[in-house]
Design a protein around this motif. Structure first.
Motif: not given
Length: 162
Positions: A49-52, A67-71, A86
């Motif tokens: 999923d999207q994670r910061h 489709r996952a986004k890691l910052s 990403e």
């Protein structure tokens, strides 16, 4: 032999403090490194999923799914990092790194080996190959190929990329 004991399953992880490779139980979450005696997280981490987060580290492998986004400011994966989505990171340190075909990458990377798909998009950052991160005396390796360098044990049988 019906009296023979079944073989206990083990997996290998690499300490992110001293780079020592050691065995652990497959379901272990964290333990003390037998070489440097520091506490290490050893489970594999799957980002879908999207994670910061400021810091993400494990002696196992980190998977960033399609489709996952890691910052993340700092990412450390002793055994390796597989990115199919990403990733934006200040710095990455990993044993083996695989960047898939639809990857968007931004950040510096130090790894024992880097395997990237020709369609991977590198938006910025420096890459350094450091064999000590592989835990062996192997030679540095940078390759551009369609083959994966990290197993897909978390992937489904119908879709090799999750």
């Amino acid at each position: 032999d019906p009296d023979a004991k079944p073989q206990a399953k083990v997996r290998f992880v690499r300490c992110y403090h001293c780079y020592h490779t050691f065995r652990t139980a497959p379901m272990a979450q964290s333990l003390t490194c037998p070489a440097c005696y520091k506490h290490v997280r050893v489970d594999d981490i799957v980002i879908d999923d999207q994670r910061h987060c400021p810091k993400l580290e494990t002696a196992g492998t980190i998977f960033v799914r399609r489709r996952a986004k890691l910052s993340v400011r700092t990412l450390t994966a002793g055994m390796g990092l597989e990115v199919l989505g990403e990733l934006a990171a200040g710095s990455v340190s990993a044993g083996r790194v695989y960047l898939g075909p639809r990857v968007t990458w931004q950040g510096d990377c130090t790894a024992g080996s880097v395997n990237l798909d020709p369609a991977a998009q590198i938006a910025g950052g420096r890459f350094k190959i450091d064999p000590k991160l592989l835990g062996t005396a192997s030679s540095p390796k940078l390759s551009i190929t369609h083959k994966h360098s990290i197993s897909h044990k978390h992937s489904s049988a119908s879709d090799p990329h999750g």
